[in-house]
Motif scaffolding. Structure first.
Motif, PDB file in Angstrom:
ATOM      1  N   LEU A  72      29.252 -64.202   0.938  1.00 23.47           N
ATOM      2  CA  LEU A  72      30.714 -64.184   0.884  1.00 23.47           C
ATOM      3  C   LEU A  72      31.233 -64.732  -0.438  1.00 23.47           C
ATOM      4  N   LYS A  73      30.540 -65.719  -0.995  1.00 20.55           N
ATOM      5  CA  LYS A  73      30.930 -66.222  -2.314  1.00 20.55           C
ATOM      6  C   LYS A  73      30.727 -65.147  -3.375  1.00 20.55           C
ATOM      7  N   ASP A  74      29.702 -64.324  -3.187  1.00 19.23           N
ATOM      8  CA  ASP A  74      29.430 -63.229  -4.112  1.00 19.23           C
ATOM      9  C   ASP A  74      30.519 -62.156  -4.032  1.00 19.23           C
ATOM     10  N   ALA A  75      31.252 -62.125  -2.927  1.00 17.79           N
ATOM     11  CA  ALA A  75      32.304 -61.122  -2.751  1.00 17.79           C
ATOM     12  C   ALA A  75      33.351 -61.222  -3.853  1.00 17.79           C
ATOM     13  N   HIS A  76      33.653 -62.442  -4.280  1.00 19.15           N
ATOM     14  CA  HIS A  76      34.645 -62.629  -5.331  1.00 19.15           C
ATOM     15  C   HIS A  76      34.248 -61.858  -6.596  1.00 19.15           C
ATOM     16  N   HIS A  77      33.001 -61.970  -6.981  1.00 21.77           N
ATOM     17  CA  HIS A  77      32.534 -61.282  -8.188  1.00 21.77           C
ATOM     18  C   HIS A  77      32.538 -59.770  -7.996  1.00 21.77           C
ATOM     19  N   ARG A  78      32.163 -59.347  -6.822  1.00 18.35           N
ATOM     20  CA  ARG A  78      32.156 -57.903  -6.555  1.00 18.35           C
ATOM     21  C   ARG A  78      33.579 -57.341  -6.524  1.00 18.35           C
ATOM     22  N   LEU A  79      34.512 -58.109  -5.961  1.00 22.67           N
ATOM     23  CA  LEU A  79      35.887 -57.624  -5.876  1.00 22.67           C
ATOM     24  C   LEU A  79      36.582 -57.624  -7.233  1.00 22.67           C
ATOM     25  N   GLN A  80      36.068 -58.367  -8.196  1.00 22.81           N
ATOM     26  CA  GLN A  80      36.640 -58.327  -9.539  1.00 22.81           C
ATOM     27  C   GLN A  80      36.469 -56.949 -10.162  1.00 22.81           C
ATOM     28  N   ARG A 106      38.600 -47.110 -12.218  1.00 23.35           N
ATOM     29  CA  ARG A 106      37.864 -46.068 -11.505  1.00 23.35           C
ATOM     30  C   ARG A 106      37.109 -46.582 -10.278  1.00 23.35           C
ATOM     31  N   PHE A 107      37.226 -47.866  -9.966  1.00 20.75           N
ATOM     32  CA  PHE A 107      36.476 -48.416  -8.835  1.00 20.75           C
ATOM     33  C   PHE A 107      37.414 -48.886  -7.729  1.00 20.75           C
ATOM     34  N   ALA A 157      33.287 -50.593   3.865  1.00 23.00           N
ATOM     35  CA  ALA A 157      32.536 -50.400   2.621  1.00 23.00           C
ATOM     36  C   ALA A 157      32.317 -51.735   1.909  1.00 23.00           C
ATOM     37  N   ILE A 158      33.271 -52.637   2.021  1.00 24.65           N
ATOM     38  CA  ILE A 158      33.112 -53.978   1.425  1.00 24.65           C
ATOM     39  C   ILE A 158      31.977 -54.706   2.125  1.00 24.65           C
ATOM     40  N   TRP A 159      31.999 -54.680   3.484  1.00 26.57           N
ATOM     41  CA  TRP A 159      30.942 -55.366   4.240  1.00 26.57           C
ATOM     42  C   TRP A 159      29.576 -54.772   3.920  1.00 26.57           C
TER      43      TRP A 159
END
Length: 145
Positions: A54-62, A68-69, A76-78
């Protein structure tokens, strides 16, 4: 200070309080480790792995800043985080998979002050946080409680 788990019928299942004294963190930790044994370690390990994802989610959501993303759906996030299975599995099933038993094994029944982490602590937390039985919540919610 301390903690008490009630059995719902007025019976105290686990009491780590001493009236008039302060219970320090180490004493509370030792009491939990003795009472709940490996079950506590297993659930803590699963929860810490989930927390890291879940902490990694922040980096992925950036990545959403890139024009284009985008994610097609919350699912899809999960899936991207690798935790979609926790949304589609009951907490009870996850605990069974990792062998967090509902009942105490024979060898823990002969030791003093042993308890079922699943029946005492986890079910109490789920009932308090979600007002549901442990068998009714999905694994993600159960781990977050």
């Amino acid at each position: 200070q301390g903690m008490i788990f009630h059995g719902g019928n007025g019976k105290i299942l686990f009491n780590v309080t001493v009236e008039g004294t302060n219970i320090n963190t180490q004493s509370l930790t030792n009491a939990f480790l003795w009472r709940y044994n490996m079950d506590l370690y297993i659930v803590a390990r699963i929860a810490s792995k989930l927390l890291a994802k879940l902490k990694d989610a922040h980096h992925r959501l950036q990545r959403l800043d890139e024009a284009r993303f985008f994610y097609e759906s919350p699912d899809a996030i999960w899936k991207d985080l690798g935790i979609q299975g926790l949304l589609h599995r009951k907490f009870d099933i996850l605990l069974d998979k990792y062998m967090v038993k509902k009942d105490l094994p024979w060898w823990r029944r002969i030791l003093t002050s042993q308890g079922s982490f699943r029946q005492e602590a986890l079910s109490s937390m789920i009932l308090t946080v979600f007002n549901q039985n442990i068998s009714d919540v999905h694994a993600l919610a159960g781990l977050m409680a």
